[in-house]
Design a protein around this motif. Structure first.
Motif, PDB file in Angstrom:
ATOM      1  N   LEU A 132       0.809  -1.231   0.025  1.00 28.78           N
ATOM      2  CA  LEU A 132       0.014   0.150   0.077  1.00 28.78           C
ATOM      3  C   LEU A 132       0.855   1.162   0.187  1.00 28.78           C
ATOM      4  CD1 LEU A 132      -3.001  -1.117   2.424  1.00 28.78           C
ATOM      5  CD2 LEU A 132      -2.608  -1.328   0.106  1.00 28.78           C
ATOM      6  N   ALA A 133       2.012   1.027   0.467  1.00 23.42           N
ATOM      7  CA  ALA A 133       2.969   2.247   0.542  1.00 23.42           C
ATOM      8  C   ALA A 133       3.470   2.617  -0.983  1.00 23.42           C
ATOM      9  CB  ALA A 133       4.330   2.080   1.271  1.00 23.42           C
ATOM     10  N   LEU A 134       3.298   1.599  -1.729  1.00 25.94           N
ATOM     11  CA  LEU A 134       3.575   1.750  -3.267  1.00 25.94           C
ATOM     12  C   LEU A 134       2.841   2.447  -4.240  1.00 25.94           C
ATOM     13  CD1 LEU A 134       5.434  -1.558  -3.786  1.00 25.94           C
ATOM     14  CD2 LEU A 134       6.577   0.619  -3.328  1.00 25.94           C
ATOM     15  N   ILE A 135       1.567   2.580  -3.500  1.00 30.99           N
ATOM     16  CA  ILE A 135       0.474   3.138  -4.427  1.00 30.99           C
ATOM     17  C   ILE A 135       0.591   4.584  -5.104  1.00 30.99           C
ATOM     18  CG2 ILE A 135      -1.984   4.252  -4.359  1.00 30.99           C
ATOM     19  CD1 ILE A 135      -2.778   2.143  -2.485  1.00 30.99           C
ATOM     20  N   PRO A 136       1.466   5.545  -4.504  1.00 30.11           N
ATOM     21  CA  PRO A 136       1.908   6.671  -4.845  1.00 30.11           C
ATOM     22  C   PRO A 136       2.605   6.427  -6.327  1.00 30.11           C
ATOM     23  CG  PRO A 136       1.887   7.040  -2.847  1.00 30.11           C
ATOM     24  CD  PRO A 136       1.730   5.621  -2.903  1.00 30.11           C
ATOM     25  N   LEU A 137       3.454   5.531  -6.255  1.00 27.91           N
ATOM     26  CA  LEU A 137       4.427   5.361  -7.564  1.00 27.91           C
ATOM     27  C   LEU A 137       3.237   4.390  -8.494  1.00 27.91           C
ATOM     28  CD1 LEU A 137       7.735   3.623  -6.077  1.00 27.91           C
ATOM     29  CD2 LEU A 137       7.537   5.659  -7.397  1.00 27.91           C
ATOM     30  N   ALA A 140       1.552   6.983 -10.259  1.00 29.20           N
ATOM     31  CA  ALA A 140       2.670   7.509 -11.367  1.00 29.20           C
ATOM     32  C   ALA A 140       2.694   6.733 -12.817  1.00 29.20           C
ATOM     33  CB  ALA A 140       4.033   7.986 -10.761  1.00 29.20           C
ATOM     34  N   TRP A 141       3.033   5.437 -12.254  1.00 29.85           N
ATOM     35  CA  TRP A 141       3.357   4.525 -13.612  1.00 29.85           C
ATOM     36  C   TRP A 141       1.949   4.257 -14.420  1.00 29.85           C
ATOM     37  CZ3 TRP A 141       6.278   0.631 -10.128  1.00 29.85           C
ATOM     38  CH2 TRP A 141       7.762   1.277  -9.660  1.00 29.85           C
ATOM     39  N   PHE A 142       0.811   3.803 -13.866  1.00 20.76           N
ATOM     40  CA  PHE A 142      -0.257   3.279 -14.524  1.00 20.76           C
ATOM     41  C   PHE A 142      -1.565   4.392 -14.436  1.00 20.76           C
ATOM     42  CE2 PHE A 142       1.788  -0.364 -12.282  1.00 20.76           C
ATOM     43  CZ  PHE A 142       2.219  -0.978 -13.151  1.00 20.76           C
ATOM     44  N   GLY A 143      -1.327   5.383 -13.695  1.00 23.58           N
ATOM     45  CA  GLY A 143      -2.493   6.372 -13.727  1.00 23.58           C
ATOM     46  C   GLY A 143      -3.260   6.021 -12.447  1.00 23.58           C
ATOM     47  N   ILE A 144      -4.339   6.506 -12.291  1.00 25.25           N
ATOM     48  CA  ILE A 144      -5.197   6.485 -11.104  1.00 25.25           C
ATOM     49  C   ILE A 144      -6.749   5.477 -11.433  1.00 25.25           C
ATOM     50  CG2 ILE A 144      -6.808   8.569 -11.467  1.00 25.25           C
ATOM     51  CD1 ILE A 144      -5.989   9.059  -8.651  1.00 25.25           C
ATOM     52  N   ASP A 145      -6.505   4.917 -12.595  1.00 20.27           N
ATOM     53  CA  ASP A 145      -7.802   4.223 -13.225  1.00 20.27           C
ATOM     54  C   ASP A 145      -7.694   2.924 -12.703  1.00 20.27           C
ATOM     55  OD1 ASP A 145      -8.975   6.790 -14.047  1.00 20.27           O
ATOM     56  OD2 ASP A 145      -8.059   6.495 -15.896  1.00 20.27           O
ATOM     57  N   GLN A 146      -8.515   1.934 -13.389  1.00 22.41           N
ATOM     58  CA  GLN A 146      -8.749   0.544 -13.090  1.00 22.41           C
ATOM     59  C   GLN A 146      -7.195  -0.136 -12.914  1.00 22.41           C
ATOM     60  OE1 GLN A 146     -11.143  -0.939 -11.968  1.00 22.41           O
ATOM     61  NE2 GLN A 146     -11.723  -2.705 -12.938  1.00 22.41           N
ATOM     62  N   GLU A 147      -6.195   0.138 -13.894  1.00 22.80           N
ATOM     63  CA  GLU A 147      -4.998  -0.640 -13.952  1.00 22.80           C
ATOM     64  C   GLU A 147      -4.334  -0.346 -12.599  1.00 22.80           C
ATOM     65  OE1 GLU A 147      -5.904   1.559 -16.220  1.00 22.80           O
ATOM     66  OE2 GLU A 147      -6.305   0.176 -18.143  1.00 22.80           O
ATOM     67  N   MET A 148      -4.169   0.565 -11.949  1.00 23.75           N
ATOM     68  CA  MET A 148      -3.694   0.711 -10.800  1.00 23.75           C
ATOM     69  C   MET A 148      -4.096  -0.073  -9.695  1.00 23.75           C
ATOM     70  SD  MET A 148      -3.741   2.277  -7.962  1.00 23.75           S
ATOM     71  CE  MET A 148      -5.149   3.654  -7.978  1.00 23.75           C
ATOM     72  N   VAL A 211      -6.558 -14.021  -0.162  1.00 20.75           N
ATOM     73  CA  VAL A 211      -7.744 -13.589  -0.218  1.00 20.75           C
ATOM     74  C   VAL A 211      -8.118 -12.472   0.892  1.00 20.75           C
ATOM     75  CG1 VAL A 211      -9.939 -14.038   0.347  1.00 20.75           C
ATOM     76  CG2 VAL A 211      -8.836 -15.722  -1.060  1.00 20.75           C
ATOM     77  N   THR A 212      -7.418 -12.645   1.976  1.00 19.32           N
ATOM     78  CA  THR A 212      -7.494 -11.458   2.896  1.00 19.32           C
ATOM     79  C   THR A 212      -6.827 -10.026   2.327  1.00 19.32           C
ATOM     80  OG1 THR A 212      -7.867 -13.009   4.900  1.00 19.32           O
ATOM     81  CG2 THR A 212      -7.198 -10.776   5.186  1.00 19.32           C
ATOM     82  N   SER A 213      -5.583 -10.526   2.066  1.00 20.39           N
ATOM     83  CA  SER A 213      -4.775  -9.442   1.427  1.00 20.39           C
ATOM     84  C   SER A 213      -5.554  -8.537   0.159  1.00 20.39           C
ATOM     85  CB  SER A 213      -3.465 -10.088   0.906  1.00 20.39           C
ATOM     86  OG  SER A 213      -2.800 -10.615   1.976  1.00 20.39           O
ATOM     87  N   ALA A 214      -5.988  -9.215  -0.611  1.00 22.21           N
ATOM     88  CA  ALA A 214      -6.849  -8.950  -1.926  1.00 22.21           C
ATOM     89  C   ALA A 214      -7.874  -7.764  -1.331  1.00 22.21           C
ATOM     90  CB  ALA A 214      -7.242 -10.011  -2.662  1.00 22.21           C
ATOM     91  N   LEU A 215      -8.663  -8.231  -0.434  1.00 21.73           N
ATOM     92  CA  LEU A 215      -9.531  -7.540  -0.048  1.00 21.73           C
ATOM     93  C   LEU A 215      -9.079  -6.395   1.021  1.00 21.73           C
ATOM     94  CD1 LEU A 215     -12.082 -10.099   1.423  1.00 21.73           C
ATOM     95  CD2 LEU A 215     -12.419  -8.589  -0.792  1.00 21.73           C
ATOM     96  N   LEU A 216      -8.055  -6.406   1.569  1.00 20.84           N
ATOM     97  CA  LEU A 216      -7.522  -5.181   2.131  1.00 20.84           C
ATOM     98  C   LEU A 216      -7.039  -4.046   1.170  1.00 20.84           C
ATOM     99  CD1 LEU A 216      -6.059  -3.729   4.496  1.00 20.84           C
ATOM    100  CD2 LEU A 216      -4.302  -5.023   4.299  1.00 20.84           C
ATOM    101  N   GLY A 217      -6.304  -4.794   0.187  1.00 19.61           N
ATOM    102  CA  GLY A 217      -5.913  -3.657  -1.022  1.00 19.61           C
ATOM    103  C   GLY A 217      -7.228  -3.173  -1.823  1.00 19.61           C
ATOM    104  N   LEU A 218      -8.142  -4.153  -1.990  1.00 23.54           N
ATOM    105  CA  LEU A 218      -9.524  -3.679  -2.427  1.00 23.54           C
ATOM    106  C   LEU A 218      -9.964  -2.386  -1.859  1.00 23.54           C
ATOM    107  CD1 LEU A 218     -11.668  -3.756  -4.865  1.00 23.54           C
ATOM    108  CD2 LEU A 218     -12.995  -5.069  -3.103  1.00 23.54           C
ATOM    109  N   VAL A 219     -10.018  -2.431  -0.274  1.00 24.16           N
ATOM    110  CA  VAL A 219     -10.754  -1.499   0.538  1.00 24.16           C
ATOM    111  C   VAL A 219      -9.901   0.077   0.258  1.00 24.16           C
ATOM    112  CG1 VAL A 219     -10.991  -0.628   2.998  1.00 24.16           C
ATOM    113  CG2 VAL A 219     -11.563  -3.006   2.154  1.00 24.16           C
ATOM    114  N   VAL A 220      -8.654  -0.342   0.021  1.00 21.99           N
ATOM    115  CA  VAL A 220      -7.710   1.008   0.029  1.00 21.99           C
ATOM    116  C   VAL A 220      -7.795   1.548  -1.315  1.00 21.99           C
ATOM    117  CG1 VAL A 220      -5.396   1.753   0.142  1.00 21.99           C
ATOM    118  CG2 VAL A 220      -6.208   0.440   1.873  1.00 21.99           C
ATOM    119  N   VAL A 221      -7.612   0.800  -2.233  1.00 19.67           N
ATOM    120  CA  VAL A 221      -7.366   1.297  -3.901  1.00 19.67           C
ATOM    121  C   VAL A 221      -8.753   2.083  -4.201  1.00 19.67           C
ATOM    122  CG1 VAL A 221      -5.781  -0.256  -4.508  1.00 19.67           C
ATOM    123  CG2 VAL A 221      -7.917  -0.756  -4.995  1.00 19.67           C
ATOM    124  N   GLU A 222     -10.052   1.398  -3.537  1.00 15.69           N
ATOM    125  CA  GLU A 222     -11.346   1.970  -3.812  1.00 15.69           C
ATOM    126  C   GLU A 222     -11.502   3.251  -3.326  1.00 15.69           C
ATOM    127  OE1 GLU A 222     -14.173  -1.491  -5.201  1.00 15.69           O
ATOM    128  OE2 GLU A 222     -14.418  -1.124  -3.039  1.00 15.69           O
TER     129      GLU A 222
END
Length: 280
Positions: A132-137, A140-148, A211-222
């Motif tokens: 999650l600390a890499l999200i700013p990178l 910058a690399w993938f944009g702020i849409d679905q790919e990121m 699975v748990t990690s994916a949901l954690l990532g989902l909560v944040v990226v959304e």
């Protein structure tokens, strides 16, 4: 004629004996049917009782019946189904890419000394860096849409799959390798019939963490520029002080995770029927 090495039945028989011994030590009792629902139903009962008696204030936690009403309103008036499907799409895509990449890297690293020297070190370094600390990178690399969002979920899912599958590949009992050499089993058949089946418990354990990690990532990226999804719904609800809608989102995330974890455990029981454990 090619000799074939079979180890699973013997291991399964030993595990069944060990399980019976442990169960006798822990005390008598029969397996509870649908036991995985007992805990959630108990939490729901405590939540309902606390809300009905006033011990749990609405300002602290919305009552279950108010959450149900908010769910109905979101479903009828605010396209809740579309938000659920959007979140599921992100989670499934990210988890699928993460699992595939994690398994591939684990196989290359676990079955090859060269592969381990190339891939294991960088992945172990990655473990110390929160994804999650890499999200700013990633923005910058993938944009702020679905790919990121998909890349973040994939990377956060990859690590547990790799670690536990790699550990499973490397923890095969050496006596099986000695037996394979004694009866003339080649490397390919040894990997196919012994190493890969032996690594399945590690892979399935990694799946539960993934699975748990994916949901954690989902909560944040959304929370980042999402125009749909459960996280988007919760962000809007927070802006308008709709705590009941926020709880709806939390419940949906929780149901996602619980059902996914239950599916992995159910699969493990079927695939590893010869290696039953207490926590099943």
């Amino acid at each position: 004629m090619t000799a074939t090495l079979h180890v699973a039945p013997q291991v399964g028989e030993k595990d069944d004996v060990d399980e019976r011994v442990v169960r006798r030590k822990l005390g008598p009792g029969r397996r509870i049917r649908f036991a995985f629902w007992v805990g959630p139903l108990l939490v729901l009962a405590v939540w309902s009782a606390g809300s009905a008696t006033g011990l749990i204030k609405p300002a602290i936690l919305t009552a279950p019946w108010d959450v149900v009403e908010a769910f109905r309103d979101q479903w009828a008036e605010h396209d809740l189904l579309g938000n659920i499907l959007s979140s599921l799409t992100r989670a499934v895509l990210g988890l699928t890419f993460g699992v595939l990449a994690g398994v591939l890297l684990a196989l290359v690293s676990g079955l090859s000394r060269i592969g381990e020297s190339v891939f294991d070190g960088p992945i172990q370094i990655k473990r110390s860096i929160p994804t999650l600390a890499l999200i700013p990178l990633f923005i910058a690399w993938f944009g702020i849409d679905q790919e990121m969002k998909v890349v973040t979920i994939a990377l956060i899912s990859l690590v547990p799959i790799y670690v536990h599958t790699h550990n499973g590949l490397r923890s095969i009992d050496g006596k099986y390798a000695e037996l394979a050499e004694t009866i003339g089993i080649g490397r390919t058949e040894f990997v196919r019939h012994v190493v890969l089946p032996g690594a399945l418990p590690g892979f399935l354990l990694g799946m539960r963490f993934a699975v748990t990690s994916a949901l954690l990532g989902l909560v944040v990226v959304e929370q980042y520029n999402a125009t749909s999804g459960i996280g988007h719904m919760m962000t809007l609800a927070g802006q308008y002080g709709q705590t009941d809608v926020i709880v709806v989102g939390l419940v949906i995330y929780g149901v996602f995770g619980y059902l996914a974890d239950t599916a992995v455990r159910f699969t493990g029981r079927r695939v590893l029927a010869w290696r039953r454990t207490l926590d099943d």
